[in-house]
Design a protein around this motif. Sequence first.
Motif, PDB file in Angstrom:
ATOM      1  N   ASP A   8      46.042  24.151  39.043  1.00 35.20           N
ATOM      2  CA  ASP A   8      45.985  24.314  37.596  1.00 35.20           C
ATOM      3  C   ASP A   8      44.728  25.046  37.130  1.00 35.20           C
ATOM      4  O   ASP A   8      44.668  25.522  35.995  1.00 35.20           O
ATOM      5  CB  ASP A   8      46.084  22.957  36.890  1.00 35.20           C
ATOM      6  CG  ASP A   8      44.910  22.047  37.213  1.00 35.20           C
ATOM      7  OD1 ASP A   8      44.551  21.930  38.398  1.00 35.20           O
ATOM      8  OD2 ASP A   8      44.359  21.440  36.274  1.00 35.20           O
ATOM      9  N   GLU A   9      43.710  25.148  37.976  1.00 33.03           N
ATOM     10  CA  GLU A   9      42.521  25.923  37.629  1.00 33.03           C
ATOM     11  C   GLU A   9      42.822  27.403  37.886  1.00 33.03           C
ATOM     12  O   GLU A   9      42.843  27.858  39.034  1.00 33.03           O
ATOM     13  CB  GLU A   9      41.325  25.472  38.455  1.00 33.03           C
ATOM     14  CG  GLU A   9      40.898  24.032  38.198  1.00 33.03           C
ATOM     15  CD  GLU A   9      39.691  23.635  39.021  1.00 33.03           C
ATOM     16  OE1 GLU A   9      38.820  24.504  39.251  1.00 33.03           O
ATOM     17  OE2 GLU A   9      39.629  22.477  39.464  1.00 33.03           O
ATOM     18  N   GLN A  10      43.041  28.157  36.817  1.00 33.24           N
ATOM     19  CA  GLN A  10      43.541  29.523  36.936  1.00 33.24           C
ATOM     20  C   GLN A  10      42.612  30.438  37.728  1.00 33.24           C
ATOM     21  O   GLN A  10      43.069  31.247  38.546  1.00 33.24           O
ATOM     22  CB  GLN A  10      43.807  30.106  35.550  1.00 33.24           C
ATOM     23  CG  GLN A  10      44.939  29.415  34.805  1.00 33.24           C
ATOM     24  CD  GLN A  10      45.277  30.099  33.497  1.00 33.24           C
ATOM     25  OE1 GLN A  10      44.765  31.180  33.196  1.00 33.24           O
ATOM     26  NE2 GLN A  10      46.141  29.476  32.719  1.00 33.24           N
ATOM     27  N   GLU A  11      41.312  30.339  37.490  1.00 33.42           N
ATOM     28  CA  GLU A  11      40.382  31.215  38.202  1.00 33.42           C
ATOM     29  C   GLU A  11      40.403  30.927  39.702  1.00 33.42           C
ATOM     30  O   GLU A  11      40.401  31.851  40.524  1.00 33.42           O
ATOM     31  CB  GLU A  11      38.972  31.043  37.647  1.00 33.42           C
ATOM     32  CG  GLU A  11      38.795  31.605  36.241  1.00 33.42           C
ATOM     33  CD  GLU A  11      37.347  31.576  35.791  1.00 33.42           C
ATOM     34  OE1 GLU A  11      36.474  31.235  36.618  1.00 33.42           O
ATOM     35  OE2 GLU A  11      37.095  31.888  34.618  1.00 33.42           O
ATOM     36  N   LEU A  12      40.434  29.658  40.057  1.00 34.92           N
ATOM     37  CA  LEU A  12      40.490  29.285  41.473  1.00 34.92           C
ATOM     38  C   LEU A  12      41.811  29.732  42.088  1.00 34.92           C
ATOM     39  O   LEU A  12      41.840  30.245  43.212  1.00 34.92           O
ATOM     40  CB  LEU A  12      40.313  27.780  41.627  1.00 34.92           C
ATOM     41  CG  LEU A  12      40.378  27.232  43.065  1.00 34.92           C
ATOM     42  CD1 LEU A  12      39.337  27.899  43.948  1.00 34.92           C
ATOM     43  CD2 LEU A  12      40.196  25.716  43.068  1.00 34.92           C
ATOM     44  N   ALA A  13      42.905  29.562  41.355  1.00 36.58           N
ATOM     45  CA  ALA A  13      44.217  29.973  41.861  1.00 36.58           C
ATOM     46  C   ALA A  13      44.259  31.475  42.111  1.00 36.58           C
ATOM     47  O   ALA A  13      44.794  31.929  43.133  1.00 36.58           O
ATOM     48  CB  ALA A  13      45.300  29.568  40.870  1.00 36.58           C
ATOM     49  N   ARG A  14      43.696  32.243  41.170  1.00 38.26           N
ATOM     50  CA  ARG A  14      43.672  33.701  41.347  1.00 38.26           C
ATOM     51  C   ARG A  14      42.828  34.098  42.553  1.00 38.26           C
ATOM     52  O   ARG A  14      43.200  34.997  43.316  1.00 38.26           O
ATOM     53  CB  ARG A  14      43.133  34.380  40.082  1.00 38.26           C
ATOM     54  CG  ARG A  14      44.145  34.511  38.958  1.00 38.26           C
ATOM     55  CD  ARG A  14      43.677  35.511  37.921  1.00 38.26           C
ATOM     56  NE  ARG A  14      42.464  35.060  37.243  1.00 38.26           N
ATOM     57  CZ  ARG A  14      42.460  34.347  36.124  1.00 38.26           C
ATOM     58  NH1 ARG A  14      43.607  33.997  35.558  1.00 38.26           N
ATOM     59  NH2 ARG A  14      41.324  33.993  35.554  1.00 38.26           N
ATOM     60  N   ALA A  15      41.688  33.426  42.717  1.00 35.09           N
ATOM     61  CA  ALA A  15      40.817  33.745  43.854  1.00 35.09           C
ATOM     62  C   ALA A  15      41.501  33.434  45.180  1.00 35.09           C
ATOM     63  O   ALA A  15      41.467  34.245  46.122  1.00 35.09           O
ATOM     64  CB  ALA A  15      39.512  32.957  43.732  1.00 35.09           C
ATOM     65  N   GLU A  16      42.145  32.270  45.252  1.00 36.84           N
ATOM     66  CA  GLU A  16      42.852  31.886  46.476  1.00 36.84           C
ATOM     67  C   GLU A  16      43.981  32.872  46.775  1.00 36.84           C
ATOM     68  O   GLU A  16      44.137  33.317  47.927  1.00 36.84           O
ATOM     69  CB  GLU A  16      43.423  30.476  46.330  1.00 36.84           C
ATOM     70  CG  GLU A  16      42.371  29.387  46.277  1.00 36.84           C
ATOM     71  CD  GLU A  16      42.942  28.025  45.921  1.00 36.84           C
ATOM     72  OE1 GLU A  16      42.191  27.040  45.958  1.00 36.84           O
ATOM     73  OE2 GLU A  16      44.151  27.949  45.605  1.00 36.84           O
ATOM     74  N   ALA A  17      44.755  33.204  45.745  1.00 37.99           N
ATOM     75  CA  ALA A  17      45.888  34.120  45.938  1.00 37.99           C
ATOM     76  C   ALA A  17      45.407  35.498  46.393  1.00 37.99           C
ATOM     77  O   ALA A  17      46.003  36.123  47.275  1.00 37.99           O
ATOM     78  CB  ALA A  17      46.688  34.233  44.649  1.00 37.99           C
ATOM     79  N   THR A  18      44.327  35.983  45.782  1.00 37.29           N
ATOM     80  CA  THR A  18      43.804  37.308  46.127  1.00 37.29           C
ATOM     81  C   THR A  18      43.361  37.376  47.584  1.00 37.29           C
ATOM     82  O   THR A  18      43.701  38.311  48.319  1.00 37.29           O
ATOM     83  CB  THR A  18      42.619  37.675  45.215  1.00 37.29           C
ATOM     84  OG1 THR A  18      43.073  37.725  43.848  1.00 37.29           O
ATOM     85  CG2 THR A  18      42.037  39.028  45.599  1.00 37.29           C
ATOM     86  N   ILE A  19      42.612  36.376  48.007  1.00 33.65           N
ATOM     87  CA  ILE A  19      42.109  36.370  49.390  1.00 33.65           C
ATOM     88  C   ILE A  19      43.258  36.227  50.387  1.00 33.65           C
ATOM     89  O   ILE A  19      43.274  36.881  51.440  1.00 33.65           O
ATOM     90  CB  ILE A  19      41.078  35.244  49.575  1.00 33.65           C
ATOM     91  CG1 ILE A  19      39.831  35.561  48.755  1.00 33.65           C
ATOM     92  CG2 ILE A  19      40.710  35.066  51.049  1.00 33.65           C
ATOM     93  CD1 ILE A  19      38.789  34.476  48.741  1.00 33.65           C
TER      94      ILE A  19
END
Length: 254
Positions: A8-19
């Motif tokens: 649910d933490e959008q910034e963390l989700a985006r970072a995980e998805a990107t990597i």
Amino acid sequence: MRILIAEDEQELARAEATILKINGYDVDVAKDGVEAVARVKDASYDVIVLDVMMPRMDGIEALRTIRGMGVTTPIIMLTAKAEVDDRITGLDAGADDYLTKPFAMKELLARIRSQARRATSFTPTQLSFAGLKLDVGEQQISSENTMRLSSRETKLLEYLMLNPGKELSTQAIFDHVWADDPQATAELVYVYVSYLRSKLKAVTGSVAIEGERGGSYRLVETDGADSAGDSAGASVTNSLSDSSDSASRKATAA
């Protein structure tokens, strides 16, 4: 390899998805447990990563729901809690691994690789769906009749039977079934789906593969209108030998 991240933490989700994407994974992101469960119902994943603390449905409840659906995909839980009791709760609910926040992305990647390897090692050798049985070791299907499969047909049907009713893209099937053959092309998916359709028709009237060339396919239960003993289907399948993939590629190219 396809990964689902529920965070649910959008910034963390985006970072995980990107990597993960940079490292060659296909990634879907769910913002809460409800969306994660819905995605698992509709698609096949190699590894699922669930945050414990999420709105609407938390990670533990999502985990229990997913396991209750019969899904055996490896699940890694992410938690800000370090208490042993919290980990035990998740493990008892069906989690395969735990990672405590904050964590290094290198560690998450390593744990994903580890769980993917374990999933491959512990895949059941006996599968069944709608009266159809597949013996992976013997490369044989049985229902009203019995028939041998080639090794590639076995891998394809195994993947479909592990994900019954789910739409699997041509690319996803190709990545799973031909991962060990760098010379293969995605055109082979349709060729082998055609082989399996003929053999299924000869063995049972209750299971079929839906889908069109280049699109998605799914294994479904039918009403049995097509006779399992259809002579035309039997003659086609009996004529199919356990040919090598190279011969199939030549046929596709032609």
